[in-house]
Design a protein around this motif. Structure first.
Motif, short mmCIF file in Angstrom:
data_model
loop_
_atom_site.label_atom_id
_atom_site.label_comp_id
_atom_site.label_asym_id
_atom_site.label_seq_id
_atom_site.Cartn_x
_atom_site.Cartn_y
_atom_site.Cartn_z
N GLY A 9 -10.15 9.87 8.92
CA GLY A 9 -9.68 8.88 9.91
C GLY A 9 -8.36 9.22 10.57
O GLY A 9 -8.12 10.34 11.02
N ARG A 10 -7.48 8.24 10.52
CA ARG A 10 -6.21 8.30 11.24
C ARG A 10 -5.29 9.42 10.76
O ARG A 10 -4.53 10.01 11.53
N GLY A 11 -5.27 9.67 9.47
CA GLY A 11 -4.50 10.80 8.94
C GLY A 11 -3.01 10.57 8.78
O GLY A 11 -2.23 11.53 8.77
N SER A 12 -2.58 9.31 8.62
CA SER A 12 -1.14 9.08 8.44
C SER A 12 -0.66 9.66 7.11
O SER A 12 0.45 10.20 7.02
N ASN A 13 -1.48 9.58 6.08
CA ASN A 13 -1.10 10.19 4.80
C ASN A 13 -1.07 11.71 4.90
O ASN A 13 -0.19 12.36 4.34
N LEU A 77 -7.38 12.14 1.14
CA LEU A 77 -6.38 11.26 1.76
C LEU A 77 -7.08 10.39 2.80
O LEU A 77 -6.92 10.58 4.00
N GLY A 78 -7.89 9.46 2.31
CA GLY A 78 -8.67 8.65 3.24
C GLY A 78 -9.95 9.37 3.62
O GLY A 78 -10.33 9.39 4.79
N ILE A 98 -6.44 9.14 -3.34
CA ILE A 98 -5.50 8.01 -3.26
C ILE A 98 -6.29 6.80 -2.76
O ILE A 98 -7.04 6.89 -1.79
N HIS A 99 -6.12 5.70 -3.49
CA HIS A 99 -6.92 4.50 -3.18
C HIS A 99 -5.98 3.29 -3.05
O HIS A 99 -5.11 3.09 -3.90
N PRO A 100 -6.18 2.46 -2.01
CA PRO A 100 -5.25 1.37 -1.76
C PRO A 100 -5.52 0.09 -2.57
O PRO A 100 -5.64 -1.00 -2.00
N HIS A 160 1.00 2.16 2.34
CA HIS A 160 0.87 3.52 2.86
C HIS A 160 2.06 4.39 2.44
O HIS A 160 1.89 5.55 2.08
N GLU A 163 1.57 5.23 -1.13
CA GLU A 163 0.49 6.24 -1.29
C GLU A 163 1.06 7.63 -1.06
O GLU A 163 0.81 8.56 -1.84
C1 GRF Z 1 -5.45 5.06 2.91
O1 GRF Z 1 -5.06 3.74 2.72
C2 GRF Z 1 -6.20 5.52 1.71
O2 GRF Z 1 -5.78 4.96 0.54
C3 GRF Z 1 -7.58 5.06 2.05
O3 GRF Z 1 -7.71 5.33 3.41
C4 GRF Z 1 -6.44 5.19 4.03
C5 GRF Z 1 -6.18 6.39 4.87
O4 GRF Z 1 -5.25 6.18 5.87
N1 GRF Z 1 -8.56 5.63 1.20
P1 GRF Z 1 -4.79 7.37 6.81
O5 GRF Z 1 -6.03 8.02 7.39
O6 GRF Z 1 -4.01 8.34 5.96
O7 GRF Z 1 -3.94 6.78 7.86
#
Ligand code: GRF
Length: 175
Positions: A9-13, A77-78, A98-100, A160, A163
């Protein structure tokens, strides 16, 4: 330690991790679909690939590729695809996710939203990956109480950041 980062997805992590010294060891960024997070790999000059991983052969070929690249750690990471047992068994790498949520509470999808609505303690968990979703041995966990007046957006932002801190802490330890 050679490492790969998987996203969907977005990839902020991913971005935060690549900006850390522990992220400099990243050889490979992978996504199961075209997604915004891939731009961070390109910007940081890290090799990336997209594969949809539709059948068993796709997964076994992929495990061989990761072994050939001598990847020793994979960070989810998501990454929104369930990892098959055969892939895990074939890999030379360890896989962490990593899980929220404060596992074992709220595994699976939409954990953040569900925890918030139930007014339960929020947080995140870094854990080893096993075939059962969000069930592997816990490495690090962060828990924060819900306080009146905080919105889901506030929590989402704070979680986030936690995480990213947990993933970085672990990567520094194993590097
Ligand atoms: C994070 O909250 C992670 O824990 C979950 O998906 C999200 C990913 O966010 N599994 P991002 O893509 O890193 O913005």
């Amino acid at each position: 330690m050679r490492q790969a980062l998987f996203i969907s997805g977005r990839g902020s992590n991913l971005k935060a991790f690549l900006d850390e010294s522990a992220g400099l060891n990243t050889q490979f960024v992978f996504s199961n679909k075209l997604c915004p997070g891939l731009k961070w790999a390109k910007k940081r000059g890290v090799y990336s690939e997209i594969k949809s991983l539709k059948n068993e052969k796709d997964w076994t070929d992929f495990a061989e590729q990761l072994n050939f690249l001598k990847i020793k750690y994979i960070y989810l990471l998501g990454f929104m695809k369930i990892i098959p047992k055969k892939f895990l068994d074939m890999l030379d790498a360890k896989v962490v996710n990593i899980h929220p949520s404060v596992l074992p509470d709220y595994p699976g999808l939409n954990s953040l939203e569900k925890t918030f609505l139930d007014k339960k303690a929020m947080g995140c968990t870094l854990h080893h990956v096993v075939p059962e979703v969000d069930s592997g041995e816990i490495i690090f966990q962060k828990k924060i109480k819900q306080v009146k007046g905080s919105s889901l957006t506030d929590f989402s932002y704070r979680i986030h950041n936690f995480e990213q801190a947990l993933v970085t802490k672990f990567a520094r330890m194993v590097n």
